[in-house]
Design a protein around this motif. Structure first.
Motif, PDB file in Angstrom:
ATOM      1  N   HIS A   1      43.560  34.053 -32.527  1.00 17.45           N
ATOM      2  CA  HIS A   1      43.295  32.643 -33.280  1.00 17.45           C
ATOM      3  C   HIS A   1      45.228  32.959 -34.240  1.00 17.45           C
ATOM      4  O   HIS A   1      45.181  33.715 -35.242  1.00 17.45           O
ATOM      5  CB  HIS A   1      42.797  32.300 -34.118  1.00 17.45           C
TER       6      HIS A   1
ATOM      7  N   HIS B   1      46.465  32.062 -37.398  1.00 18.92           N
ATOM      8  CA  HIS B   1      45.856  31.362 -39.147  1.00 18.92           C
ATOM      9  C   HIS B   1      46.918  31.015 -39.664  1.00 18.92           C
ATOM     10  O   HIS B   1      48.908  31.926 -40.195  1.00 18.92           O
ATOM     11  CB  HIS B   1      45.565  32.319 -40.101  1.00 18.92           C
ATOM     12  N   GLY B   2      47.039  29.845 -39.927  1.00 22.21           N
ATOM     13  CA  GLY B   2      47.974  29.153 -40.823  1.00 22.21           C
ATOM     14  C   GLY B   2      49.003  28.765 -40.096  1.00 22.21           C
ATOM     15  O   GLY B   2      50.031  27.144 -40.638  1.00 22.21           O
TER      16      GLY B   2
ATOM     17  N   HIS C   1      38.860  26.641 -45.139  1.00 28.02           N
ATOM     18  CA  HIS C   1      40.422  27.066 -43.959  1.00 28.02           C
ATOM     19  C   HIS C   1      40.409  25.829 -43.098  1.00 28.02           C
ATOM     20  O   HIS C   1      38.989  25.868 -42.487  1.00 28.02           O
ATOM     21  CB  HIS C   1      40.209  28.950 -43.531  1.00 28.02           C
TER      22      HIS C   1
ATOM     23  N   HIS D   1      42.202  24.646 -39.049  1.00 24.78           N
ATOM     24  CA  HIS D   1      43.018  24.939 -38.165  1.00 24.78           C
ATOM     25  C   HIS D   1      44.182  23.564 -38.314  1.00 24.78           C
ATOM     26  O   HIS D   1      43.877  22.310 -38.420  1.00 24.78           O
ATOM     27  CB  HIS D   1      41.885  25.479 -37.212  1.00 24.78           C
TER      28      HIS D   1
HETATM   29 CU    CU Z   1      43.184  29.369 -38.842  1.00 29.10          CU
END
Ligand code: CU
Ligand code: C2O
Ligand code: CU
Length: 461
Positions: free
Chosen positions: A95, A97-98, A396, A398
């Motif tokens: 994944h 992230h961000g 968080h 996605h």
């Molecule tokens: Cu993420």
């Protein structure tokens, strides 16, 4: 210009440099301009013996030859193409992230893709719309996989020079190891029901009490990345220096002084500019009163007169501005349900946390079929985040960045991010334009909170 950046440029020029080690970080660079290759990086996840405790071996898992793993780099607006090869004994994914990307590249098992089995590979290819400091990690068996070292920095460079001539990446992670370097449990129900299971040994770029060199007198961009499962680092510096914050979680802010402490929750990043003092000085990097590592000031190799000034603010990323006057409000209550009389012998993690009365079950592949909210593509939303627990949660999302607009606990200067550290009993508002279609994970980044219920899916269609 850093060594790392020069190697990237070498790659752009078409020279294939494979497995060169720069500053302790191994790199798997393959010439970016060769269309026959089909990828920029070949990234291998495999077991790796590391020495976290002097004289003892820890059997880590790593992306490339170090843990945290190979620093991947791409330029804003370009494609990042990574051939990921799984040489672990377990299945996994990556994944990013961000990074705002298409769902098929998001690395969530059974939502974006099937897990990559041992011996298999998967080609990740996506454009990187935003510059800044990001990271990558699996989204499968996360307590163990991240806990064993499967985390790595992902740096997206601005398209134009920023005024920073020097930069350093500082990856923070705690390790769940004992005095002999042997792994301890990554998640304990009793701890998962509280702050999360904390690793005992801190590290800076994979080294306990690691040292990072800064060039004397120069202004350096220092990217601090919290790649830990659990720890919120209360970042502060001690020594002779000046420091300003330039970006939060990848997104630029109007530069401001780093005062007392910045609370960097799991998954979060902060870009600082540090003006290094004279050679021979040191600056302690601390978590509250505890030293994590040291910046050691050394005589600069190449001195440039132009790098002593504070660079201007970094250019904003092209994130859509939410229309607050027409935004629909959605409530998300984060709740604790942890009576720890849980039966942990049935192979499933206990169910300790909920969002709006629903607990995510990581053993149930169909959870994402029941999204907690359905957003209409193109519309603006205000998400009201209400922490009804005594513990803080780095929340968080996605696929999209959101703008933090208000909190009942402190004054907010609005900024875009992908992770917001929601304090205990805090109520905060974040806003976004639902501009990326897909089913997106929305979760606490304390990994054992996420694995014991604190995750949901948000659908955008
Ligand atoms: Cu993420
Ligand atoms: Cu770092 Cu689901 O994310
Ligand atoms: Cu949490």
């Amino acid at each position: 210009m850093s060594v790392t950046r020069r190697q990237i440029l070498t790659g752009v020029a078409g020279l294939a440099v494979v497995g060169v080690t720069a500053g302790g970080l191994g790199r798997y660079w393959l010439g970016r301009s060769d269309p026959e290759v089909g990828h920029d990086y070949q990234l291998i996840a495999a077991p790796l013996d590391v020495e976290l405790v002097p004289g003892h071996t820890t059997q880590a898992w790593a992306f490339g030859p170090s843990a945290p793993g190979t620093e991947l780099r791409a330029r804003q607006g370009d494609w990042l193409r990574v051939r990921f090869i799984n040489r672990l004994p377990v299945e996994t994914t990556i994944h990013w992230h961000g990074i705002r990307l298409p769902l098929e590249m998001d690395g969530v098992p059974y939502v974006s893709q099937l897990p990559v089995k041992p011996g298999e590979f998967f080609d990740y290819r996506f454009r990187v719309p935003d510059a800044g400091s990001y990271w990558y990690h699996p989204h499968v068996a996360s307590s163990e996989e991240l806990g064993r070292g499967l985390v790595g920095p992902l740096i997206i460079e601005e398209r134009e020079p920023t005024g920073f001539a020097h930069e350093r990446t500082v990856s923070l992670k705690n390790w769940h190891v004992d005095e002999q370097g042997a792994f301890l449990p990554f998640s304990i129900a009793r701890e998962a029901a509280r702050n999360g299971t904390l690793g005992r040994l801190s590290s800076v770029n994979g080294v306990h009490l690691g040292v990072v060199d800064l060039p004397a007198g120069e202004v350096v961009r220092v990217r601090l990345l919290n790649l830990d499962n659990t720890a919120t680092y209360r970042i502060n510096l001690r020594g002779q220096f000046e420091a300003r914050i330039y970006a939060l979680d990848g997104n630029p802010i109007e530069p401001r002084d780093l005062d007392k402490e910045y609370w960097l929750g799991p998954g979060m990043r902060i870009d600082l500019a540090i003006r290094a003092p004279a050679a021979g000085e040191v600056i302690a990097l601390r978590d509250g009163p505890v030293r994590l590592g040291t910046f050691r000031v050394v005589a600069p190799v190449e001195h440039s007169a132009t790098t002593r000034d504070w660079p201007p603010a970094l250019p904003a990323n092209p994130v859509s501005e939410p229309d607050l006057s027409n935004a629909e409000k959605l409530n998300f209550n984060f709740e604790w349900v942890g009576s720890v009389s849980v039966d942990t012998d049935n192979g499933r993690p206990p169910s300790l946390w909920q969002i709006n009365g629903q607990a995510w079950d990581i053993t149930d592949k169909t959870c994402a079929d029941r999204p907690i909210a359905r957003l209409v593509k193109g519309n603006s939303y205000i998400l009201e985040l209400k922490n009804m627990t005594q513990y803080q949660h780095p929340i968080h999302l996605h696929g999209m960045s959101f703008k933090v607009i208000a909190s009942n606990r402190h004054e907010v200067i609005p900024y875009f991010t992908d992770t917001y550290l929601l304090g205990r009993n805090e109520r905060a508002q974040v806003a976004l334009v639902a501009d990326n279609p897909g089913t997106w994970m929305f979760h606490c980044h304390v990994i054992d909170h996420m694995e014991t219920g604190l995750m949901a899916a948000i659908e955008v269609a």
